[in-house]
Write a protein that holds these residues in place. Structure first.
Motif, PDB file in Angstrom:
ATOM      1  N   SER A   1     -12.724  -6.923 -16.700  1.00  0.00           N
ATOM      2  CA  SER A   1     -11.265  -6.816 -16.671  1.00  0.00           C
ATOM      3  C   SER A   1     -10.834  -5.538 -15.943  1.00  0.00           C
ATOM      4  O   SER A   1     -11.530  -4.535 -15.946  1.00  0.00           O
ATOM      5  N   ILE A   2      -9.679  -5.633 -15.324  1.00  0.00           N
ATOM      6  CA  ILE A   2      -9.115  -4.516 -14.575  1.00  0.00           C
ATOM      7  C   ILE A   2      -7.861  -4.062 -15.311  1.00  0.00           C
ATOM      8  O   ILE A   2      -7.072  -4.877 -15.790  1.00  0.00           O
ATOM      9  N   GLU A   3      -7.683  -2.746 -15.383  1.00  0.00           N
ATOM     10  CA  GLU A   3      -6.561  -2.176 -16.137  1.00  0.00           C
ATOM     11  C   GLU A   3      -5.221  -2.708 -15.645  1.00  0.00           C
ATOM     12  O   GLU A   3      -5.044  -2.982 -14.457  1.00  0.00           O
ATOM     13  N   LYS A   4      -4.276  -2.798 -16.568  1.00  0.00           N
ATOM     14  CA  LYS A   4      -2.934  -3.277 -16.252  1.00  0.00           C
ATOM     15  C   LYS A   4      -2.287  -2.421 -15.170  1.00  0.00           C
ATOM     16  O   LYS A   4      -1.662  -2.943 -14.256  1.00  0.00           O
ATOM     17  N   LYS A   5      -2.451  -1.092 -15.245  1.00  0.00           N
ATOM     18  CA  LYS A   5      -1.827  -0.216 -14.235  1.00  0.00           C
ATOM     19  C   LYS A   5      -2.370  -0.532 -12.838  1.00  0.00           C
ATOM     20  O   LYS A   5      -1.642  -0.444 -11.848  1.00  0.00           O
ATOM     21  N   THR A   6      -3.638  -0.917 -12.757  1.00  0.00           N
ATOM     22  CA  THR A   6      -4.245  -1.252 -11.471  1.00  0.00           C
ATOM     23  C   THR A   6      -3.682  -2.559 -10.940  1.00  0.00           C
ATOM     24  O   THR A   6      -3.343  -2.670  -9.755  1.00  0.00           O
ATOM     25  N   ILE A   7      -3.559  -3.558 -11.799  1.00  0.00           N
ATOM     26  CA  ILE A   7      -2.976  -4.849 -11.401  1.00  0.00           C
ATOM     27  C   ILE A   7      -1.527  -4.659 -10.978  1.00  0.00           C
ATOM     28  O   ILE A   7      -1.094  -5.185  -9.944  1.00  0.00           O
ATOM     29  N   ASP A   8      -0.750  -3.887 -11.756  1.00  0.00           N
ATOM     30  CA  ASP A   8       0.661  -3.640 -11.410  1.00  0.00           C
ATOM     31  C   ASP A   8       0.769  -2.933 -10.057  1.00  0.00           C
ATOM     32  O   ASP A   8       1.642  -3.257  -9.242  1.00  0.00           O
ATOM     33  N   THR A   9      -0.119  -1.974  -9.821  1.00  0.00           N
ATOM     34  CA  THR A   9      -0.125  -1.233  -8.558  1.00  0.00           C
ATOM     35  C   THR A   9      -0.489  -2.149  -7.404  1.00  0.00           C
ATOM     36  O   THR A   9       0.144  -2.124  -6.348  1.00  0.00           O
ATOM     37  N   LEU A  10      -1.500  -2.964  -7.608  1.00  0.00           N
ATOM     38  CA  LEU A  10      -1.930  -3.906  -6.580  1.00  0.00           C
ATOM     39  C   LEU A  10      -0.790  -4.857  -6.223  1.00  0.00           C
ATOM     40  O   LEU A  10      -0.500  -5.092  -5.042  1.00  0.00           O
ATOM     41  N   ARG A  11      -0.139  -5.403  -7.248  1.00  0.00           N
ATOM     42  CA  ARG A  11       0.972  -6.332  -7.012  1.00  0.00           C
ATOM     43  C   ARG A  11       2.074  -5.635  -6.199  1.00  0.00           C
ATOM     44  O   ARG A  11       2.592  -6.183  -5.224  1.00  0.00           O
ATOM     45  N   TRP A  12       2.421  -4.391  -6.573  1.00  0.00           N
ATOM     46  CA  TRP A  12       3.476  -3.626  -5.915  1.00  0.00           C
ATOM     47  C   TRP A  12       3.157  -3.404  -4.430  1.00  0.00           C
ATOM     48  O   TRP A  12       3.975  -3.706  -3.562  1.00  0.00           O
ATOM     49  N   ILE A  13       1.985  -2.888  -4.124  1.00  0.00           N
ATOM     50  CA  ILE A  13       1.670  -2.528  -2.738  1.00  0.00           C
ATOM     51  C   ILE A  13       1.438  -3.768  -1.881  1.00  0.00           C
ATOM     52  O   ILE A  13       1.870  -3.822  -0.725  1.00  0.00           O
ATOM     53  N   VAL A  14       0.814  -4.800  -2.421  1.00  0.00           N
ATOM     54  CA  VAL A  14       0.593  -6.033  -1.651  1.00  0.00           C
ATOM     55  C   VAL A  14       1.940  -6.698  -1.343  1.00  0.00           C
ATOM     56  O   VAL A  14       2.134  -7.231  -0.241  1.00  0.00           O
ATOM     57  N   GLU A  15       2.894  -6.641  -2.274  1.00  0.00           N
ATOM     58  CA  GLU A  15       4.228  -7.185  -2.000  1.00  0.00           C
ATOM     59  C   GLU A  15       4.891  -6.448  -0.846  1.00  0.00           C
ATOM     60  O   GLU A  15       5.540  -7.062   0.005  1.00  0.00           O
ATOM     61  N   ILE A  16       4.715  -5.125  -0.791  1.00  0.00           N
ATOM     62  CA  ILE A  16       5.270  -4.337   0.316  1.00  0.00           C
ATOM     63  C   ILE A  16       4.605  -4.740   1.631  1.00  0.00           C
ATOM     64  O   ILE A  16       5.274  -4.970   2.647  1.00  0.00           O
ATOM     65  N   PHE A  17       3.288  -4.836   1.632  1.00  0.00           N
ATOM     66  CA  PHE A  17       2.575  -5.248   2.841  1.00  0.00           C
ATOM     67  C   PHE A  17       3.041  -6.632   3.300  1.00  0.00           C
ATOM     68  O   PHE A  17       3.325  -6.846   4.484  1.00  0.00           O
ATOM     69  N   ASN A  18       3.113  -7.578   2.381  1.00  0.00           N
ATOM     70  CA  ASN A  18       3.511  -8.938   2.730  1.00  0.00           C
ATOM     71  C   ASN A  18       4.951  -8.993   3.241  1.00  0.00           C
ATOM     72  O   ASN A  18       5.248  -9.696   4.207  1.00  0.00           O
ATOM     73  N   LYS A  19       5.845  -8.261   2.596  1.00  0.00           N
ATOM     74  CA  LYS A  19       7.256  -8.230   2.987  1.00  0.00           C
ATOM     75  C   LYS A  19       7.421  -7.791   4.440  1.00  0.00           C
ATOM     76  O   LYS A  19       8.283  -8.291   5.160  1.00  0.00           O
ATOM     77  N   HIS A  20       6.584  -6.833   4.870  1.00  0.00           N
ATOM     78  CA  HIS A  20       6.683  -6.277   6.224  1.00  0.00           C
ATOM     79  C   HIS A  20       5.625  -6.842   7.179  1.00  0.00           C
ATOM     80  O   HIS A  20       5.437  -6.304   8.271  1.00  0.00           O
ATOM     81  N   ASN A  21       4.941  -7.917   6.751  1.00  0.00           N
ATOM     82  CA  ASN A  21       3.896  -8.544   7.577  1.00  0.00           C
ATOM     83  C   ASN A  21       2.844  -7.537   8.046  1.00  0.00           C
ATOM     84  O   ASN A  21       2.427  -7.556   9.208  1.00  0.00           O
ATOM     85  N   VAL A  22       2.447  -6.658   7.134  1.00  0.00           N
ATOM     86  CA  VAL A  22       1.430  -5.651   7.439  1.00  0.00           C
ATOM     87  C   VAL A  22       0.054  -6.265   7.195  1.00  0.00           C
ATOM     88  O   VAL A  22      -0.277  -6.629   6.063  1.00  0.00           O
ATOM     89  N   PRO A  23      -0.775  -6.388   8.231  1.00  0.00           N
ATOM     90  CA  PRO A  23      -2.140  -6.862   8.003  1.00  0.00           C
ATOM     91  C   PRO A  23      -2.930  -5.776   7.278  1.00  0.00           C
ATOM     92  O   PRO A  23      -2.814  -4.593   7.598  1.00  0.00           O
ATOM     93  N   TYR A  24      -3.696  -6.154   6.284  1.00  0.00           N
ATOM     94  CA  TYR A  24      -4.448  -5.178   5.505  1.00  0.00           C
ATOM     95  C   TYR A  24      -5.765  -5.782   5.062  1.00  0.00           C
ATOM     96  O   TYR A  24      -5.974  -6.987   5.120  1.00  0.00           O
TER      97      TYR A  24
END
Length: 164
Positions: A3-26
């Protein structure tokens, strides 16, 4: 997968949403990528590689979480454009892959990063679609790093490859 900590999942969701919103390849690399392939060791941070031209695109949304950069970071191991964030206690490193280099294990030569287009695997964790560094590239990358934890990651990724 452990299992991965909740703070890590929340952080991942936040930054991936930013990347996706701006079509940033990562691509996600490092210990988090190894964890996606089965490594059980504790996670330190989330490592992302993006093309450097996207740094200005994401800065307005990440600026209040920046603890380093955007700036050139260079030491005996790394030479790269870097932004480090702390989002609710979870560290994120975003490196620009265009000019990123790492030294080999013996510190005798510089190895350029694999630049965009990235060779990634599409994976999912907690309902988040993510792009993870190709497991073969991850093994080669981790073989040039120091520390026992790299061996743990390499073994986990090799085990993943053996069954997939």
């Amino acid at each position: 997968m452990e299992s991965i900590e909740k703070k890590t999942i929340d952080t991942l969701r936040w930054i991936v949403e930013i990347f996706n919103k701006h079509n940033v390849p990562y691509r996600i690399g490092g210990g988090f990528a190894a964890k996606m392939y089965g490594s059980a060791r504790p996670l330190n941070d989330i490592d992302f590689g993006i093309p450097e031209k996207y740094f200005p695109v994401i800065l307005p949304e990440i600026s209040k979480y920046i603890t380093y950069g955007p700036a050139r970071y260079k030491d005996a191991k790394w030479d790269l454009e870097l932004i480090t964030l702390n989002y609710n206690g979870q560290e994120i490193d975003i490196s620009g892959n265009d000019t990123e280099k790492m030294s080999n294990k013996e510190r005798t030569k510089w190895i350029p990063s694999t630049s965009f287009p990235y060779n990634t695997l599409d994976m999912q964790i907690e309902g988040i679609d993510i792009k993870v560094m190709n497991p073969i590239e991850l093994i080669e990358y981790k073989k040039e790093l120091d520390g026992e934890h790299q061996l743990v990651d390499i073994q986990a990724v090799e085990d993943y490859l053996a069954i997939h």
